[in-house]
Structure formats: structure tokens, C-alpha cells
Design a protein around this motif. Structure first.
Motif, PDB file in Angstrom:
ATOM      1  N   ASN A  53       0.808  -1.219   0.000  1.00 49.67           N
ATOM      2  CA  ASN A  53       0.000   0.000   0.000  1.00 49.67           C
ATOM      3  C   ASN A  53       0.843   1.271   0.000  1.00 49.67           C
ATOM      4  OD1 ASN A  53      -2.501   1.293  -0.124  1.00 49.67           O
ATOM      5  ND2 ASN A  53      -2.647   1.473   2.101  1.00 49.67           N
ATOM      6  N   TYR A  54       2.159   1.129  -0.154  1.00 54.25           N
ATOM      7  CA  TYR A  54       3.050   2.257  -0.417  1.00 54.25           C
ATOM      8  C   TYR A  54       3.745   1.969  -1.743  1.00 54.25           C
ATOM      9  CZ  TYR A  54       2.760   3.969   4.447  1.00 54.25           C
ATOM     10  OH  TYR A  54       2.334   4.457   5.654  1.00 54.25           O
ATOM     11  N   HIS A  57       7.397   0.831  -1.514  1.00 59.90           N
ATOM     12  CA  HIS A  57       7.607  -0.549  -1.061  1.00 59.90           C
ATOM     13  C   HIS A  57       7.301  -1.542  -2.182  1.00 59.90           C
ATOM     14  CE1 HIS A  57       7.973  -3.942   1.568  1.00 59.90           C
ATOM     15  NE2 HIS A  57       6.687  -4.247   1.539  1.00 59.90           N
ATOM     16  N   GLU A  65       2.478  -1.027  -9.100  1.00 59.53           N
ATOM     17  CA  GLU A  65       1.488  -0.429  -8.210  1.00 59.53           C
ATOM     18  C   GLU A  65       0.115  -0.991  -8.530  1.00 59.53           C
ATOM     19  OE1 GLU A  65      -0.223   4.042  -7.424  1.00 59.53           O
ATOM     20  OE2 GLU A  65       1.949   3.792  -7.660  1.00 59.53           O
ATOM     21  N   GLU A 100       3.746  -0.375  10.503  1.00 56.01           N
ATOM     22  CA  GLU A 100       2.478   0.042   9.906  1.00 56.01           C
ATOM     23  C   GLU A 100       1.633   0.830  10.895  1.00 56.01           C
ATOM     24  OE1 GLU A 100       0.359  -2.938   7.739  1.00 56.01           O
ATOM     25  OE2 GLU A 100       2.090  -4.287   7.630  1.00 56.01           O
ATOM     26  N   GLY A 185       9.284   6.520   6.585  1.00 53.76           N
ATOM     27  CA  GLY A 185       8.236   6.850   5.622  1.00 53.76           C
ATOM     28  C   GLY A 185       7.208   7.750   6.257  1.00 53.76           C
ATOM     29  N   THR A 187       2.720   8.449   6.327  1.00 54.42           N
ATOM     30  CA  THR A 187       1.412   7.940   5.918  1.00 54.42           C
ATOM     31  C   THR A 187       0.782   8.758   4.784  1.00 54.42           C
ATOM     32  OG1 THR A 187       0.338   9.194   7.698  1.00 54.42           O
ATOM     33  CG2 THR A 187       0.913   6.895   8.154  1.00 54.42           C
ATOM     34  N   ASP A 189       1.966   8.982   2.061  1.00 52.88           N
ATOM     35  CA  ASP A 189       2.330   8.259   0.843  1.00 52.88           C
ATOM     36  C   ASP A 189       1.536   6.970   0.650  1.00 52.88           C
ATOM     37  OD1 ASP A 189       4.275  10.193   0.166  1.00 52.88           O
ATOM     38  OD2 ASP A 189       5.721   9.250   1.522  1.00 52.88           O
ATOM     39  N   LEU A 190       0.527   6.743   1.490  1.00 52.40           N
ATOM     40  CA  LEU A 190      -0.348   5.593   1.273  1.00 52.40           C
ATOM     41  C   LEU A 190      -1.007   5.682  -0.104  1.00 52.40           C
ATOM     42  CD1 LEU A 190      -2.183   5.391   4.720  1.00 52.40           C
ATOM     43  CD2 LEU A 190      -0.661   3.644   3.786  1.00 52.40           C
ATOM     44  N   PRO A 218       6.068   1.288   4.304  1.00 56.63           N
ATOM     45  CA  PRO A 218       6.888   1.899   3.247  1.00 56.63           C
ATOM     46  C   PRO A 218       8.126   1.057   2.943  1.00 56.63           C
ATOM     47  CG  PRO A 218       7.240   3.028   5.329  1.00 56.63           C
ATOM     48  CD  PRO A 218       6.158   2.007   5.577  1.00 56.63           C
TER      49      PRO A 218
END
Length: 252
Positions: A53-54, A57, A65, A100, A185, A187, A189-190, A218
């Protein structure tokens, strides 16, 4: 900010003692953090986890993605608390942490619109959801050996009410291995943010109080070995610590 701990044969709610490393139990007793067994800081319901979900990552693991959330469920045996121990199997070649943001549902949610989604959040805590990459069958189906291992998901140390977290969409995450920062990281960037996830999930399943959504990690994961101490931090939520142990430490 509160925790759940086992002490002297009972389970207690505990709060931090300002200026000390101790805890204050609900009955007023003061105890050392090391004298209790830390539990997940809330009564957990269904554990719903997000993979990749990043974007950074996903790129780190050489995956594209995703176009919709990659969601899977976790059994209750996966959960342990702060200062717990997570097992590294002898045949594992690449086992890594995943720091997380965990979102705890406080009100029943069914067919909730994005605009109302945050009204259903009770609070937050830190999660560290370990994975063993060499057990992964394929990227879109995290299998049981990867994501449902006994003691493989650490929650805590504190449950922090939603009213105490001004902007959950802008929280810094950090992971330290033996004191060295290896992951960082935010959040913001979620790929799929919290309101989207609540709207998406509640469209086909009812979310109940105590259900928890693990929002993903991340980039910056590294291999961890027996004896390593892993510490995950998220702004305003504290510092979640646990250690890795080999098979022999568990007796069977």
C-alpha cells in the motif's frame, strides 16, 4: 493513551507514568514496564491487512502499483504485544519487519461513504507485521505461511484515541534494527488512504468495533536475525519494541 497488560494473574488497563519508565494500573498501582506482559492494547476483532500500500515498497519488491487494495485477513494467533518475541524459522532466508499504522474501528460500519469514514475510527496504534519473503507464493496472494504465523504481528504499545491524532494522513514512521534506523516513511504516501479503505471494505463486509486495519509499510525493509531488537516508531503513538528468536527458543 492506554495499554493492556497482564500482571499478578490479571489483565489490567495501564497508562504511562510521565517522567518515568513505569506504568500506572487502573487500580492505582505503579509497576515497571519490564514487570508486566504487554498485550495488544485493545480487544481485537477481525484483523484486516493491506499489502503493497506504499508505492515505494511495491517498487522495492519489484511489483507494479496495484489498481485496487490488496487485502487479506489474519488469525488471532498472529498477535502479540510490545516487548514480545517473534520466531524466525531455521529455513527462512529473508524475514523482514513491516512498520504500519493500525486503524481501530470504534463504530459499526456498513456501506460508509468516504466523507463519513473517519467517524468510525476509535483510534490508532503501531503494528509490526513480519513477513518471510521466501515463503511467498505470488505477489497478489499473501499465503498463510507468510502472513498468519503465530506471533508474527506485534501491536502496541499504546491505543491512542482518534481525537489525540490530529492528522493520521501525515505521520512519520521509522524502524530501527539494533538501534540503527533502517526504514522511514510517512502515511501521506499511502496509495489507498484510511477513508478510502473504510469505504472500500464496508461496501462488502461489516466492520465492527475492535476490527483493525493494518495500512501497509513503506520501503526500507531488511533481513532480521535471531537476537535482533526491532523498534517501530510512529509520531504520537510511541515506540513498539520486540525481538527475534530462533526455533530453539520456543521448544517445539
Amino acid at each position: 493513551m492506554r495499554a493492556r497488560v497482564a500482571f499478578s494473574g490479571a489483565i489490567h488497563t495501564a497508562t504511562p507514568c510521565n517522567g518515568t519508565n513505569g506504568l500506572r494500573l487502573a487500580d492505582g498501582r505503579l509497576v515497571a514496564e519490564t514487570d508486566v506482559v504487554w498485550l495488544p492494547p485493545f480487544e481485537t476483532g477481525t484483523v484486516i491487512a493491506l499489502g503493497l500500500n506504499y508505492a515505494d515498497h511495491a517498487k522495492e519488491l519489484a511489483f507494479n502499483e496495484q489498481q485496487e487494495p490488496l487485502v487479506f485477513l489474519k488469525g488471532p494467533g498472529t498477535l502479540i504485544g510490545h516487548r514480545g518475541t517473534t520466531r524466525r524459522p531455521a529455513d527462512a532466508k529473508f524475514m523482514h519487519y513491516e512498520c504500519e499504522l493500525a486503524v481501530i474501528i470504534g463504530r459499526r460500519a456498513k456501506n460508509v461513504a468516504r466523507a463519513a469514514a473517519m467517524e468510525h475510527v476509535a483510534g490508532y496504534c503501531i503494528a509490526n507485521d513480519y513477513a518471510i519473503r521466501d515463503y511467498l507464493e505470488n505477489w497478489y496472494r499473501p499465503n498463510l505461511r507468510v502472513k498468519n504465523r503465530d506471533g508474527g504481528t506485534v501491536l502496541g504499545p499504546w491505543f491512542v484515541e482518534s481525537s489525540e491524532v490530529a492528522n493520521p494522513s501525515n505521520l512519520e514512521l521509522r524502524t530501527f534494527v539494533n538501534g540503527k534506523m533502517t526504514q522511514q516513511g510517512n502515511t501521506r504516501d499511502l496509495i489507498f488512504d484510511i477513508p478510502y479503505l473504510i469505504e472500500y471494505l464496508s461496501a462488502f463486509m461489516t466492520l465492527a468495533p475492535g476490527d483493525v486495519i493494518l495500512t501497509g509499510t513503506p520501503d526500507g525493509v531488511v533481513n532480521v536475525m535471531p537476537g535482533d531488537e526491532i523498534a517501530c516508531e510512529i509520531d504520537g503513538l510511541g515506540r513498539l519494541v520486540n525481538t527475534i528468536a530462533a526455533d530453539g527458543a520456543f521448544g517445539r
